[in-house]
Design a protein around this motif. Structure first.
Motif, short mmCIF file in Angstrom:
data_model
loop_
_atom_site.label_atom_id
_atom_site.label_comp_id
_atom_site.label_asym_id
_atom_site.label_seq_id
_atom_site.Cartn_x
_atom_site.Cartn_y
_atom_site.Cartn_z
N VAL A 123 -3.25 3.41 -10.78
CA VAL A 123 -2.74 3.88 -9.56
C VAL A 123 -1.37 3.17 -9.16
CG1 VAL A 123 -3.36 4.72 -7.32
CG2 VAL A 123 -4.89 5.01 -9.38
N CYS A 124 -0.78 3.81 -8.41
CA CYS A 124 0.53 3.07 -7.86
C CYS A 124 0.37 3.51 -6.41
CB CYS A 124 1.72 3.54 -8.54
SG CYS A 124 2.08 3.13 -10.30
N ASP A 125 -0.13 2.49 -5.72
CA ASP A 125 -0.33 2.84 -4.41
C ASP A 125 0.58 2.28 -3.18
OD1 ASP A 125 -1.53 3.18 -1.63
OD2 ASP A 125 -3.55 2.14 -2.30
N PHE A 126 1.35 3.37 -2.64
CA PHE A 126 2.31 3.02 -1.75
C PHE A 126 1.96 3.39 -0.45
CE2 PHE A 126 4.69 3.43 -5.83
CZ PHE A 126 5.62 2.36 -5.85
N SER A 127 0.53 3.63 -0.20
CA SER A 127 0.18 4.11 1.05
C SER A 127 0.23 3.46 2.19
CB SER A 127 -1.12 5.02 0.63
OG SER A 127 -2.03 3.91 0.72
N LEU A 128 -0.09 2.19 2.16
CA LEU A 128 -0.56 1.23 3.38
C LEU A 128 0.60 0.05 3.50
CD1 LEU A 128 -2.97 1.89 5.21
CD2 LEU A 128 -4.17 0.19 3.78
N GLY A 129 0.68 -0.21 4.72
CA GLY A 129 1.76 -1.37 5.00
C GLY A 129 1.02 -2.70 4.98
N ASN A 130 0.45 -3.06 4.06
CA ASN A 130 -0.62 -4.05 3.89
C ASN A 130 0.01 -5.01 2.86
OD1 ASN A 130 -2.85 -5.68 4.42
ND2 ASN A 130 -4.26 -4.38 3.00
N PRO A 131 0.88 -6.15 3.56
CA PRO A 131 2.00 -6.82 2.70
C PRO A 131 1.17 -7.36 1.67
CG PRO A 131 1.68 -7.60 5.10
CD PRO A 131 0.66 -6.56 5.12
N LEU A 145 3.05 13.86 -6.45
CA LEU A 145 3.13 12.49 -6.80
C LEU A 145 1.88 12.03 -7.06
CD1 LEU A 145 5.60 11.04 -4.11
CD2 LEU A 145 5.94 11.10 -6.70
N ARG A 146 0.88 12.67 -6.27
CA ARG A 146 -0.62 12.09 -6.52
C ARG A 146 -0.99 12.60 -8.00
NH1 ARG A 146 -3.89 13.10 -1.54
NH2 ARG A 146 -3.53 15.31 -2.19
N GLN A 147 -0.48 13.73 -8.44
CA GLN A 147 -0.76 14.06 -9.88
C GLN A 147 -0.28 12.93 -10.95
OE1 GLN A 147 0.50 18.07 -10.37
NE2 GLN A 147 -0.66 18.53 -8.47
N GLU A 148 0.84 12.13 -10.53
CA GLU A 148 1.41 11.24 -11.31
C GLU A 148 0.67 9.73 -10.85
OE1 GLU A 148 3.47 11.78 -13.56
OE2 GLU A 148 3.92 13.62 -13.11
N LEU A 149 -0.31 9.96 -10.17
CA LEU A 149 -1.24 8.62 -9.63
C LEU A 149 -0.32 7.74 -8.99
CD1 LEU A 149 -3.18 7.86 -13.23
CD2 LEU A 149 -3.60 9.42 -11.16
N ILE A 150 0.67 8.50 -8.12
CA ILE A 150 1.51 7.61 -7.02
C ILE A 150 0.93 8.10 -5.69
CG2 ILE A 150 3.73 7.42 -6.26
CD1 ILE A 150 4.90 7.83 -8.98
N LEU A 151 0.69 6.96 -5.06
CA LEU A 151 0.15 7.46 -3.43
C LEU A 151 1.38 7.38 -2.59
CD1 LEU A 151 -3.33 5.71 -3.53
CD2 LEU A 151 -2.83 8.15 -3.73
N PHE A 210 8.76 11.73 2.99
CA PHE A 210 7.45 10.98 2.66
C PHE A 210 7.98 9.43 2.64
CE2 PHE A 210 8.55 9.37 -1.57
CZ PHE A 210 9.67 10.53 -2.12
N ARG A 211 6.72 8.67 2.80
CA ARG A 211 7.02 7.53 3.12
C ARG A 211 6.37 6.53 2.13
NH1 ARG A 211 3.72 2.93 7.22
NH2 ARG A 211 2.43 3.28 5.33
N LEU A 212 7.09 5.52 1.43
CA LEU A 212 6.37 4.59 0.50
C LEU A 212 6.77 2.86 1.07
CD1 LEU A 212 8.92 5.96 -2.38
CD2 LEU A 212 6.61 6.35 -2.01
N ALA A 213 5.40 2.55 1.21
CA ALA A 213 5.43 1.16 1.75
C ALA A 213 5.55 0.47 0.43
CB ALA A 213 3.92 0.94 2.32
N TYR A 214 6.53 -0.19 0.15
CA TYR A 214 6.84 -1.03 -1.00
C TYR A 214 6.55 -2.46 -0.86
CZ TYR A 214 11.26 -2.10 1.19
OH TYR A 214 12.21 -2.54 2.03
N ILE A 235 3.95 -2.65 -10.00
CA ILE A 235 3.50 -1.47 -9.58
C ILE A 235 4.87 -0.49 -9.37
CG2 ILE A 235 2.63 -0.06 -7.37
CD1 ILE A 235 0.41 -2.48 -7.40
N ILE A 236 5.95 -1.27 -8.74
CA ILE A 236 7.33 -0.51 -8.45
C ILE A 236 7.80 0.01 -9.96
CG2 ILE A 236 9.65 -0.65 -7.73
CD1 ILE A 236 8.50 -2.44 -5.78
N GLU A 237 7.82 -1.15 -10.92
CA GLU A 237 8.15 -0.68 -12.19
C GLU A 237 7.45 0.54 -12.62
OE1 GLU A 237 10.78 -1.39 -14.40
OE2 GLU A 237 11.15 -3.23 -13.15
#
Ligand code: PLP
Length: 395
Positions: free
Chosen positions: A36-44, A348-354, A367-371, A377-379
């Motif tokens: 899963v590529c999780d871009f949901s939370l701004g957790n550094p 995006l969720r179907q692509e396992l991207i949050l 939509f927001r992506l916390a990178y 994960i980005i790759e």
């Protein structure tokens, strides 16, 4: 009923970010966290700078008496003094340690200032898109938050803000670099905003305060600098934390500072000190106060976030996403292809991207992506982003 009506309501419209976080946990349990590529939370994702660890070790070894005890509710005088020195340097105005209060992060500081300022029914304004926890924070203290649309390029719309100010307006919250857009409001806009607030305050016969939430201040790219609001408007309160620039959000440490020339400033500070106590924070964590006092000029490697921004921004743009290049923070806020942010986030969720839908920041259609995630994960996410946009029929 065990739960109060207003809390029940807040629970039902609880933050999208948290909702996505929970949906993500489910997806990870199903497919494995590494898929899963999780871009949901701004957790550094970056480790705190090595100096943080060294400082903690030194402080842990130090036999200072009472080092874990209660202290004045505003924090250690020496730490407030160190922050005041830093503010003088960074913001270009002189202020006393008395103008600074150590807080439990920016979230704690915002609750302290809002509890201090707001009478029942008072209004705060915020430009959208914005961090929607603000709405809960304002409502916690009997106020209402009014969303004022920002400009297309995510800059503040000062005219629209001006039109929204009335006798019930206690203040405006601004956040630059912005979560979720990454926008740094240019100095010209800030000057315009502050001139407008001066004008409005004198017309209303009362101060309209500016609460500047700045936890991303030091995470800026390409030589950008966040203007000092303290230089342009006396009725400013700065709230910030070390959560993002030292990568220590779990440690709950930050500060707030009231401009030395603010209207009713002494009362405002004393009110904040009382509120820090009676909200139950009592004081900011003792060990963390002493640690950050020695680390005020230390930051994680911002270049690492700039690398991630460039990689994701360029890749998405190349695939055909409409996205503005952010000047700071660690978020991208692209338009949702097809226009429906919920539908696209689901694709995006179907692509396992949050990702988090724009309506979670009071701006549907984005939509927001916390990178703030590992480069890997980005790759790994890029193929999924590419497939998702290709599924949208051309307009
Ligand atoms: C804009 C903004 N303000 C405040 C906060 C709260 O941060 P803290 O950890 O300092 O409470 C966050 C956290 O993500 C944020 O994005």
């Amino acid at each position: 009923m065990a739960v109060a009506d207003n809390i029940r309501q807040m629970m039902t419209r609880s933050s999208w970010i948290r909702r996505m976080f929970e949906a993500g946990a489910e997806l990870k349990a199903q497919h494995g966290a590494d898929k899963v590529c999780d871009f949901s939370l701004g957790n550094p994702n970056l480790m705190p700078p090595p100096e943080f660890r060294e400082t903690l070790i030194r402080l842990a070894r130090d036999d200072m008496p009472m080092k874990h005890s209660y202290m004045p509710n505003a924090g250690y005088p020496a730490v407030r003094g160190a922050v005041a020195d830093y503010i003088r340097e960074e913001y270009g105005i002189g202020l006393k340690p008395d103008n600074v209060i150590m807080t439990c992060g920016a979230g704690g500081g915002l609750n302290v200032i809002l509890k201090t300022m707001l009478n029942p029914g008072d209004k705060m304004l915020v430009s959208t898109p914005c961090f929607v926890e603000y709405r809960f924070y304002v409502e916690n203290h009997g106020g209402t938050l009014e969303f004022v649309p920002g400009k297309q390029d995510f800059d503040l719309d000062v005219e629209a803000l001006e039109e929204s100010i009335d006798a019930r307006t206690a203040g405006i919250i601004i956040n630059s670099p912005n979560n979720p857009s990454g926008r740094v409001y240019p100095e010209e806009t800030i000057r315009e905003l502050c001139a407008m607030l001066e004008r409005k305050s004198s017309r209303l016969g009362k101060a309209v305060y500016l609460v500047s939430d700045e936890p991303y201040r030091r995470i800026v790219f390409d030589g950008n600098k966040v203007p000092s609001l303290f230089k342009f408007y006396d009725n400013t309160i700065i709230v910030t934390s070390f959560s993002k620039d030292l990568s220590i959000p779990g440690e709950r440490i930050g500060w707030l500072a009231v401009h030395p020339q603010a209207d009713d400033g002494a009362n405002l500070i004393n009110g904040c000190i009382l509120c820090n106590r009676i909200l139950g924070y009592v004081n900011a964590p003792a060990l963390m106060q002493r640690a950050v006092a020695d680390l005020l000029r230390i930051t994680i490697d911002v270049g690492e976030y700039q690398y991630k921004r460039d990689k994701l921004y360029k890749s998405l743009q190349h695939m055909g996403y409409e996205v503005r290049k952010p000047e700071g923070a660690f978020y991208l806020f692209p338009q949702a292809p097809g226009g429906d942010d919920l539908a696209f986030v689901d694709m995006l969720r179907q692509e396992l991207i949050l990702a988090v839908p724009g309506r979670g920041f009071a701006l549907p259609g984005y939509f927001r992506l916390a990178y703030c995630v590992d480069d890997e994960i980005i790759e790994r996410s890029l193929a999924g982003f590419s497939r998702a946009i290709k599924k949208i029929p051309a307009a």
